[in-house]
Write a protein that holds these residues in place. Structure first.
Motif, short mmCIF file in Angstrom:
data_model
loop_
_atom_site.label_atom_id
_atom_site.label_comp_id
_atom_site.label_asym_id
_atom_site.label_seq_id
_atom_site.Cartn_x
_atom_site.Cartn_y
_atom_site.Cartn_z
N ALA A 1 0.82 -1.21 0.00
CA ALA A 1 0.00 0.00 0.00
C ALA A 1 0.85 1.26 0.00
N ARG A 2 1.97 1.21 0.74
CA ARG A 2 2.82 2.39 0.80
C ARG A 2 4.01 2.30 -0.14
N ALA A 3 4.11 1.18 -0.83
CA ALA A 3 5.25 0.92 -1.70
C ALA A 3 6.56 1.11 -0.94
N GLU A 4 6.62 0.47 0.23
CA GLU A 4 7.82 0.57 1.08
C GLU A 4 8.41 -0.80 1.32
N VAL A 5 9.74 -0.83 1.46
CA VAL A 5 10.42 -2.10 1.70
C VAL A 5 11.25 -1.98 2.98
N TRP A 6 11.20 -3.02 3.80
CA TRP A 6 11.92 -3.02 5.07
C TRP A 6 12.81 -4.24 5.15
N PRO B 1 13.99 0.67 7.06
CA PRO B 1 13.52 0.96 5.70
C PRO B 1 14.66 0.87 4.68
N VAL B 2 14.34 0.33 3.51
CA VAL B 2 15.30 0.24 2.41
C VAL B 2 14.78 1.17 1.32
N TYR B 3 15.64 2.04 0.79
CA TYR B 3 15.17 2.96 -0.24
C TYR B 3 15.47 2.41 -1.62
N LEU B 4 14.41 2.08 -2.35
CA LEU B 4 14.56 1.53 -3.69
C LEU B 4 14.09 2.54 -4.72
N ALA C 1 12.16 3.47 -8.29
CA ALA C 1 10.88 2.94 -8.77
C ALA C 1 11.09 1.65 -9.54
N THR C 2 12.15 1.60 -10.36
CA THR C 2 12.42 0.41 -11.16
C THR C 2 12.80 -0.76 -10.25
N GLU C 3 13.66 -0.49 -9.28
CA GLU C 3 14.06 -1.55 -8.36
C GLU C 3 12.86 -2.11 -7.61
N TYR C 4 11.96 -1.20 -7.21
CA TYR C 4 10.77 -1.64 -6.49
C TYR C 4 9.92 -2.54 -7.38
N ARG C 5 9.71 -2.11 -8.64
CA ARG C 5 8.89 -2.90 -9.56
C ARG C 5 9.52 -4.28 -9.81
N LEU C 6 10.84 -4.30 -9.89
CA LEU C 6 11.55 -5.55 -10.09
C LEU C 6 11.31 -6.49 -8.90
N LEU C 7 11.44 -5.94 -7.71
CA LEU C 7 11.25 -6.75 -6.51
C LEU C 7 9.83 -7.31 -6.44
N LYS D 1 21.23 -3.85 -1.81
CA LYS D 1 20.34 -3.21 -0.84
C LYS D 1 19.61 -4.22 0.03
N LEU D 2 19.34 -5.41 -0.52
CA LEU D 2 18.45 -6.33 0.19
C LEU D 2 19.16 -7.49 0.87
N GLU D 3 20.29 -7.90 0.31
CA GLU D 3 20.89 -9.14 0.78
C GLU D 3 21.95 -8.89 1.86
N GLU D 4 22.03 -9.83 2.77
CA GLU D 4 23.09 -9.82 3.78
C GLU D 4 24.44 -9.90 3.07
N ASN D 5 24.53 -10.93 2.19
CA ASN D 5 25.73 -11.11 1.40
C ASN D 5 25.31 -11.15 -0.08
N PRO D 6 25.52 -10.06 -0.81
CA PRO D 6 25.03 -9.98 -2.19
C PRO D 6 25.58 -11.08 -3.08
N HIS D 7 26.70 -11.68 -2.68
CA HIS D 7 27.27 -12.74 -3.51
C HIS D 7 26.66 -14.10 -3.21
#
Lengths: 409, 232
Positions: B141-146, B151-154, B156-162, B204-210
């Motif tokens: 509803a708020r288009a927010e990611v935690w 809060p994680v700031y994405l 618009a494209t990153e949000y749509r991808l997620l 932005k989202l992963e503990e370890n991006p690799h």
């Protein structure tokens, strides 16, 4: 200019270094005015390419006439003034033939160098068009060497780029201005269609509600709906009148009908009318001294006062409205103030423009951007003025100044 | 009792819709902008939303788009913009019907009835405003990611991808599919754009991006968000 072409110029590195070329092209990048660039470059160019006079002719793309737009006399040229050649004839020839032309006197007599010009004319061409010609003149020689001609052509190309850039800037600015005008018109159409549709939508909605055949409404509800319809019809009427007034005022078709006006009565009536619609409205009217009647159009002046009061009610709904009237030096001053949220300073110069609305204003507050424009036009017709003063979170004051006896025109 | 949410910034429209719909026996609640509407939707779960397009704060288009990310509840769009482009745009973002202002009360009521009738035969998708995947939480509803409650700031494209991954949990999505649905069909073959965006999203989202847990690469096939229980 790319590197390979620079190498082809075969200018001995001891005569013209890359530093020179770089310095010239940097002047082109850093200047937006080609004449200033030439002023800056002349000194530098003369250290590598001697000349006495330099002139730039531009051709009018429509009439094909050529005109000198830059001329500089250095060295010997300074003594000759207007008597010496500036190469105008050669410039025409260069533009016509679209090629570099060298023109040198046959026999050199040392005693009168100014009569023996060595001319070098280079077309200022870009793509397929020719903007004009650059002329270099040496009085009494020496003749131009091939490398020097190429260097001069390089400079001419730089100047051409800059002239073209400047002309494109000018065109871009004009298009930008036109765009702004078109945008203003578009905004107006979108605002006005929204403003017209909004009351129309309520009238349609509440009328069809009353007309629903599958249900019935009690008397109180019917009255409520009819009142809404009535009020929205008035709203529509006012909007249309404002639209017509603003076009008439804009085209000067609206004539003021002057008569004796008692300003205090006029203001009191306007306040009373506002209070009819806004029963909670609080006002404080302060009249300083005795007021004498003035010459004005009472209907139009009421329109101004009511408009300013409406704005205060609309944009500062919680605030009391303070009205002060006084007369001095043959004029009447009316100040209308509120303690509302105020208008951001950057918008103050625009609020009297036709169709202007504060873009930060909530879209729920209706308005056509015509009210204050109409007020200002009426004030101008009365040879008076209307100005605004505002402080954010403190409030807005509208000052109205009217000559008691406007001059008859 | 059928509950209808009316969203319009104009008090007179809210009133108009309320009286007409209440007369029909519906319960009506009103909101004056998109944000208020989204809050009401996630707490009161109305059966139908009537949504005005032109509103302050959150406009009707965006509100409709956000609702569609977590619910298939019936939506009727109310628009003063009558041209075809706007009506098509409204239907494209997932509205069930539209009514052009000015409208007649009878027509509006008839449309509400029709849309509700159609909705009865459609199965309601679980209306979950929040999506949780391991330490990740999305508020549609708020288009927010935690992440870990921060809060994680994405973009618009990153949000749509997620969102694409969240809505297709444990399904492999090919690069072409993702590129054409998020960037548009003309980008179908621009894999590098996707690589950069996936990498940024993982940062932005992963503990370890690799060693990603939320968005996993399936070499030669695409990417997927694995079922959540595996990684907790």
């Amino acid at each position: 200019m790319n590197i390979s072409r620079m190498i082809k110029m075969e200018i001995p590195i001891d005569v013209v270094s890359l530093d020179h070329l770089y310095a010239i092209s940097r002047m082109v990048c850093e200047n937006t005015d080609w004449k200033e660039m030439l002023d800056d470059a002349t000194h530098l160019v003369r250290t590598i390419l001697i000349f006495d006079n330099l002139a730039v002719y531009l051709q009018d793309p429509d009439t094909k006439e050529i005109e000198v737009l830059y001329a500089k006399a250095i060295g010997r040229g300074r003594e000759g003034g207007e008597d010496v050649t500036w190469g105008e004839a050669l410039a025409s020839q260069v533009i016509q033939n679209l090629e570099t032309i060298l023109q040198q006197p046959g026999l050199v007599k040392v005693e009168n160098r100014l009569k023996q010009p060595y001319l070098l004319g280079i077309p200022l061409r870009i793509d397929h068009k020719c903007l004009g010609a650059l002329l270099l003149i040496r009085f009494g020689g020496p003749p131009y060497e091939e490398n020097q001609v190429k260097l001069a052509e390089f400079i001419a190309q730089q100047v051409t780029q800059l002239i073209e850039k400047q002309q494109l800037y000018e065109i871009a600015r004009r298009i930008d201005d036109q765009d702004k005008q078109i945008q203003l018109q578009k905004d107006f159409i979108s605002t006005i269609s929204h403003e017209l549709r909004s009351p129309l939508g309520f009238i349609k909605g509440y009328t069809t509600t009353l007309l629903r055949s599958d249900t019935s409404w009690d008397n109180a509800t019917q009255m409520e709906f009819l009142q809404i319809i009535d009020q929205e019809t008035d709203h529509l009427q006012l909007l249309i009148e404002n639209l017509l007034d603003s076009s008439r005022l804009q085209s000067g078709l609206l004539k003021m009908k002057y008569q004796h006006v008692r300003v205090d009565t006029l203001v009191r009536d306007a306040i009373a009318r506002k209070k009819m619609y806004h029963s909670n409205l609080e006002t404080e009217l302060q009249i300083k001294g005795e007021l004498s009647p003035i010459q004005g159009d009472p209907y139009r002046l009421s329109q101004v006062i009511e408009n300013v009061l409406s704005n205060a009610v609309k944009y500062a709904p919680e605030s009391k409205i303070y009205i002060k009237i006084e007369q001095y030096n043959g004029s009447t001053q009316i100040d209308i103030s509120d303690n509302g949220p105020g208008i951001p300073q950057k918008y103050i110069p625009h609020i009297f423009e036709r169709f202007f609305r504060n873009p930060e204003q909530s879209p729920t507050i209706h308005g056509s951007g015509l009210g204050l424009f109409i007020c200002q036009q009426i004030m101008i017709a009365h040879q008076g003025s209307i100005t605004a003063e505002s402080k954010i979170n403190q409030g807005t004051t509208i000052h109205i100044e009217l000559p008691n006896q406007p001059k008859l025109i | 009792m059928t509950l209808i949410l009316v969203v319009d910034d104009e008090h007179l429209y809210r009133h108009l819709l309320k009286v007409n719909l209440e007369k029909e026996g519906y319960d009506v609640i009103a909101a004056s902008d998109g944000e208020e509407a989204l809050d009401i939707i996630s707490t009161k779960r109305p059966d139908l939303v009537i949504l005005d397009l032109l509103m302050p704060r959150l406009d009707g288009f965006t509100t409709c788009e956000r609702i569609r990310q977590f619910s298939n509840m019936p939506i009727i769009i109310l628009t003063a913009k009558g041209d075809e482009q706007d009506r098509v745009a409204g239907l494209n973002i997932g509205a069930d019907d539209y009514v052009v202002k000015p409208f007649s009360a009878t027509e509006l009521v008839a449309r509400v009835r029709a849309v509700l009738r159609r909705a009865e035969t459609t199965e309601q998708v679980a209306n979950n405003r929040y999506f949780i995947h391991g330490n990740l939480k999305i508020d549609f509803a708020r288009a927010e990611v935690w992440r870990e409650n921060k809060p994680v700031y994405l973009s618009a494209t990153e949000y749509r991808l997620l969102i694409q991954f969240a809505q297709n949990i444990s399904k492999v999505l090919s690069a072409e599919e993702l590129l054409s649905s998020i960037w548009g069909p003309q980008y179908r073959t621009d894999k590098e754009i996707l690589w950069v965006s996936i990498a940024r999203l993982r940062q932005k989202l992963e503990e370890n991006p690799h060693r990603p847990l939320h968005i996993v690469t399936r070499p030669g096939l695409g990417y997927l968000m694995p079922p959540a229980e595996k990684e907790i």
